[in-house]
Scaffold this motif. Structure first.
Motif, PDB file in Angstrom:
ATOM      1  N   HIS A 115       0.808  -1.216   0.000  1.00  0.00           N
ATOM      2  CA  HIS A 115       0.000   0.000   0.000  1.00  0.00           C
ATOM      3  C   HIS A 115       0.841   1.266   0.000  1.00  0.00           C
ATOM      4  N   PHE A 116       1.971   1.266   0.675  1.00  0.00           N
ATOM      5  CA  PHE A 116       2.824   2.451   0.623  1.00  0.00           C
ATOM      6  C   PHE A 116       3.420   2.617  -0.777  1.00  0.00           C
ATOM      7  N   ALA A 117       3.716   1.494  -1.438  1.00  0.00           N
ATOM      8  CA  ALA A 117       4.227   1.576  -2.817  1.00  0.00           C
ATOM      9  C   ALA A 117       3.146   2.114  -3.753  1.00  0.00           C
ATOM     10  N   SER A 118       1.925   1.627  -3.600  1.00  0.00           N
ATOM     11  CA  SER A 118       0.816   2.098  -4.434  1.00  0.00           C
ATOM     12  C   SER A 118       0.504   3.562  -4.160  1.00  0.00           C
ATOM     13  N   TYR A 119       0.727   3.991  -2.936  1.00  0.00           N
ATOM     14  CA  TYR A 119       0.430   5.373  -2.538  1.00  0.00           C
ATOM     15  C   TYR A 119       1.234   6.380  -3.349  1.00  0.00           C
ATOM     16  N   LEU A 120       2.387   5.954  -3.858  1.00  0.00           N
ATOM     17  CA  LEU A 120       3.264   6.843  -4.612  1.00  0.00           C
ATOM     18  C   LEU A 120       2.828   7.014  -6.061  1.00  0.00           C
ATOM     19  N   VAL A 121       1.898   6.170  -6.519  1.00  0.00           N
ATOM     20  CA  VAL A 121       1.414   6.266  -7.900  1.00  0.00           C
ATOM     21  C   VAL A 121       0.432   7.435  -7.997  1.00  0.00           C
ATOM     22  N   PRO A 122       0.552   8.311  -8.983  1.00  0.00           N
ATOM     23  CA  PRO A 122      -0.359   9.461  -9.123  1.00  0.00           C
ATOM     24  C   PRO A 122      -1.815   9.019  -9.263  1.00  0.00           C
ATOM     25  N   ASN A 123      -2.720   9.725  -8.598  1.00  0.00           N
ATOM     26  CA  ASN A 123      -4.129   9.348  -8.611  1.00  0.00           C
ATOM     27  C   ASN A 123      -4.783   9.496  -9.974  1.00  0.00           C
ATOM     28  N   VAL A 124      -4.234  10.324 -10.836  1.00  0.00           N
ATOM     29  CA  VAL A 124      -4.819  10.497 -12.166  1.00  0.00           C
ATOM     30  C   VAL A 124      -4.859   9.162 -12.911  1.00  0.00           C
ATOM     31  N   PHE A 125      -3.900   8.302 -12.649  1.00  0.00           N
ATOM     32  CA  PHE A 125      -3.874   6.984 -13.282  1.00  0.00           C
ATOM     33  C   PHE A 125      -5.089   6.160 -12.875  1.00  0.00           C
ATOM     34  N   PHE A 126      -5.488   6.246 -11.610  1.00  0.00           N
ATOM     35  CA  PHE A 126      -6.623   5.480 -11.113  1.00  0.00           C
ATOM     36  C   PHE A 126      -7.948   6.063 -11.596  1.00  0.00           C
ATOM     37  N   LYS A 167     -12.326 -11.057  -6.198  1.00  0.00           N
ATOM     38  CA  LYS A 167     -11.600  -9.793  -6.079  1.00  0.00           C
ATOM     39  C   LYS A 167     -12.086  -8.750  -7.077  1.00  0.00           C
ATOM     40  N   ARG A 168     -12.419  -9.163  -8.287  1.00  0.00           N
ATOM     41  CA  ARG A 168     -12.907  -8.196  -9.280  1.00  0.00           C
ATOM     42  C   ARG A 168     -14.239  -7.605  -8.845  1.00  0.00           C
ATOM     43  N   LEU A 169     -15.120  -8.455  -8.330  1.00  0.00           N
ATOM     44  CA  LEU A 169     -16.424  -7.992  -7.864  1.00  0.00           C
ATOM     45  C   LEU A 169     -16.269  -7.063  -6.663  1.00  0.00           C
ATOM     46  N   GLU A 170     -15.351  -7.396  -5.762  1.00  0.00           N
ATOM     47  CA  GLU A 170     -15.123  -6.565  -4.586  1.00  0.00           C
ATOM     48  C   GLU A 170     -14.621  -5.171  -4.978  1.00  0.00           C
ATOM     49  N   ARG A 171     -13.695  -5.114  -5.910  1.00  0.00           N
ATOM     50  CA  ARG A 171     -13.167  -3.825  -6.352  1.00  0.00           C
ATOM     51  C   ARG A 171     -14.263  -2.985  -7.001  1.00  0.00           C
ATOM     52  N   ALA A 172     -15.029  -3.591  -7.902  1.00  0.00           N
ATOM     53  CA  ALA A 172     -16.094  -2.857  -8.582  1.00  0.00           C
ATOM     54  C   ALA A 172     -17.147  -2.374  -7.591  1.00  0.00           C
ATOM     55  N   THR A 173     -17.483  -3.202  -6.615  1.00  0.00           N
ATOM     56  CA  THR A 173     -18.490  -2.816  -5.621  1.00  0.00           C
ATOM     57  C   THR A 173     -18.007  -1.646  -4.782  1.00  0.00           C
ATOM     58  N   SER A 174     -16.737  -1.645  -4.413  1.00  0.00           N
ATOM     59  CA  SER A 174     -16.173  -0.536  -3.647  1.00  0.00           C
ATOM     60  C   SER A 174     -16.256   0.770  -4.436  1.00  0.00           C
ATOM     61  N   ASN A 209     -13.970   3.624 -14.767  1.00  0.00           N
ATOM     62  CA  ASN A 209     -15.049   3.097 -15.603  1.00  0.00           C
ATOM     63  C   ASN A 209     -14.615   1.837 -16.341  1.00  0.00           C
ATOM     64  N   ARG A 210     -13.359   1.783 -16.696  1.00  0.00           N
ATOM     65  CA  ARG A 210     -12.832   0.614 -17.400  1.00  0.00           C
ATOM     66  C   ARG A 210     -12.875  -0.629 -16.508  1.00  0.00           C
ATOM     67  N   LEU A 211     -12.547  -0.457 -15.238  1.00  0.00           N
ATOM     68  CA  LEU A 211     -12.564  -1.587 -14.314  1.00  0.00           C
ATOM     69  C   LEU A 211     -13.976  -2.153 -14.149  1.00  0.00           C
ATOM     70  N   ILE A 212     -14.951  -1.285 -13.999  1.00  0.00           N
ATOM     71  CA  ILE A 212     -16.336  -1.732 -13.817  1.00  0.00           C
ATOM     72  C   ILE A 212     -16.855  -2.388 -15.089  1.00  0.00           C
ATOM     73  N   ALA A 213     -16.537  -1.786 -16.248  1.00  0.00           N
ATOM     74  CA  ALA A 213     -17.022  -2.315 -17.523  1.00  0.00           C
ATOM     75  C   ALA A 213     -16.405  -3.663 -17.861  1.00  0.00           C
ATOM     76  N   SER A 214     -15.263  -3.993 -17.258  1.00  0.00           N
ATOM     77  CA  SER A 214     -14.587  -5.256 -17.568  1.00  0.00           C
ATOM     78  C   SER A 214     -15.290  -6.462 -16.945  1.00  0.00           C
ATOM     79  N   LEU A 215     -16.218  -6.222 -16.015  1.00  0.00           N
ATOM     80  CA  LEU A 215     -16.937  -7.321 -15.367  1.00  0.00           C
ATOM     81  C   LEU A 215     -18.054  -7.832 -16.272  1.00  0.00           C
ATOM     82  N   PRO A 216     -18.377  -9.117 -16.204  1.00  0.00           N
ATOM     83  CA  PRO A 216     -19.567  -9.626 -16.893  1.00  0.00           C
ATOM     84  C   PRO A 216     -20.802  -8.855 -16.425  1.00  0.00           C
ATOM     85  N   LEU A 217     -21.812  -8.745 -17.268  1.00  0.00           N
ATOM     86  CA  LEU A 217     -22.998  -7.960 -16.936  1.00  0.00           C
ATOM     87  C   LEU A 217     -23.646  -8.429 -15.645  1.00  0.00           C
ATOM     88  N   GLU A 218     -23.635  -9.726 -15.390  1.00  0.00           N
ATOM     89  CA  GLU A 218     -24.231 -10.261 -14.167  1.00  0.00           C
ATOM     90  C   GLU A 218     -23.497  -9.749 -12.931  1.00  0.00           C
TER      91      GLU A 218
END
Length: 310
Positions: free
Chosen positions: A7-18, A288-295, A23-32
């Motif tokens: 998490h400290f390593a990820s913290y250094l990544v600019p937020n603009v990337f996230f 994990k994909r569902l958890e991320r999208a739900t968050s 929208n891409r992360l959510i759209a990558s999930l199956p419709l269900e």
């Protein structure tokens, strides 16, 4: 340790990337799964309100270096979702065991069931979201109920549990406080690992300051969770659990607990059906994909209901 390094390593990544990826992360999930993530986000976030001047901006939600920070895991768990949104958006948050309703829409780890201002996020997940792959079949386990927990003076429900059942031969229950208060010392028992407790057919999950932390791993095991109807809930959506379907429900005074345990000892097929339903329930939180999208959808819904997103 791996949690902090990652998490400290990820913290250094600019937020603009996230923000670009949301929208891409959510759209990558199956419709269900998209529909399931949206449904759960609606459950977690039911509040209504408008942002206030004292709410923190996404851009200002930063790790407090050089300061003692009690809630490190909470900070990073919330940051991992908030960073996907515009820096000017505002929000309220409250860390720790929340067992009353906040006055305004607020990100929390826990809330009383049937309240709305507490918007549940998956916080302190290192401690709360531990699951097991149990290789011990229910039939091979001991015909008893086990429980270990820390006891605080403001937990009368746990005191009632110990008073009622600590000496019963069907129960191996006790507290694991390092220095228990004199009036609680009689209930002191040796610490037990999750692996040791999994040798029992029944595991009591008794709420403390808010939820019973053990409930998640117990419902992923081949033992049955035994508890009164939950009064608090977290990301695990304890308020949606069904009595007799996901767990064995007992009265708040535990007067029927022994009778219930004896019944399921005599009817192991029914106990194993509950275990199967519990495993099905837990499965959604292991995706994990569902958890991320739900968050992300929960945070997005928060900013929408506070009038900051269209």
């Amino acid at each position: 340790m791996s949690f902090y390094i990652t998490h400290f390593a990820s913290y250094l990544v600019p937020n603009v990337f996230f923000r670009w990826q949301r929208n891409r992360l959510i759209a990558s999930l199956p419709l269900e799964e998209q529909a399931e993530a949206d449904r759960r986000a609606g459950y977690y976030c039911q509040a209504k309100g408008t942002p206030q001047d004292n709410w923190v901006r996404v851009a200002d939600y930063r790790y407090p270096y050089r300061k003692k920070h009690k809630f490190v895991t909470y900070f990073f768990d919330l940051y991992d979702s908030i960073r996907y949104f515009a820096p000017g958006l505002r929000f309220s948050y409250l860390f720790g065991d929340v067992n009353t309703e906040p006055a305004v829409p607020t990100f929390v780890k826990s809330r009383p069931i049937h309240t709305t201002n507490g918007v549940v996020m998956k916080l302190n997940q290192v401690r709360h979201f531990r699951f097991v792959d149990d290789t011990i079949a229910f039939a091979q386990k001991e015909d008893r109920l086990v429980c270990r927990f820390f006891l605080s003076p403001n937990q009368p429900q746990r005191v009632r549990f110990l008073e009622a059942l600590a000496d019963h031969p069907l129960c191996d229950i006790g507290i694991i406080n390092k220095q228990p208060a004199v009036e609680y010392a009689q209930w002191q028992k040796p610490f037990m690992t999750i692996g040791q407790m999994r040798h029992y057919k029944f595991i009591a999950c008794i709420e403390g300051n808010d939820v019973a932390t053990s409930l998640k791993w117990v419902m992923s095991s081949n033992s049955v969770a035994v508890m009164p109807k939950p009064k608090f809930e977290t990301w695990f959506m304890e308020g949606t659990l069904q009595s007799g379907y996901h767990y064995i429900e007992v009265k708040d005074d535990y007067s029927d607990l022994i009778e219930k345990v004896q019944y399921y000892i005599a009817h192991p097929d029914e106990a194993e059906t509950i275990i199967r339903h519990a495993h099905e329930y837990v499965a959604q939180f292991r995706n994990k994909r569902l958890e991320r999208a739900t968050s992300l959808l929960t945070a997005e819904r928060y900013f929408m209901i506070t009038g900051q997103l269209q």
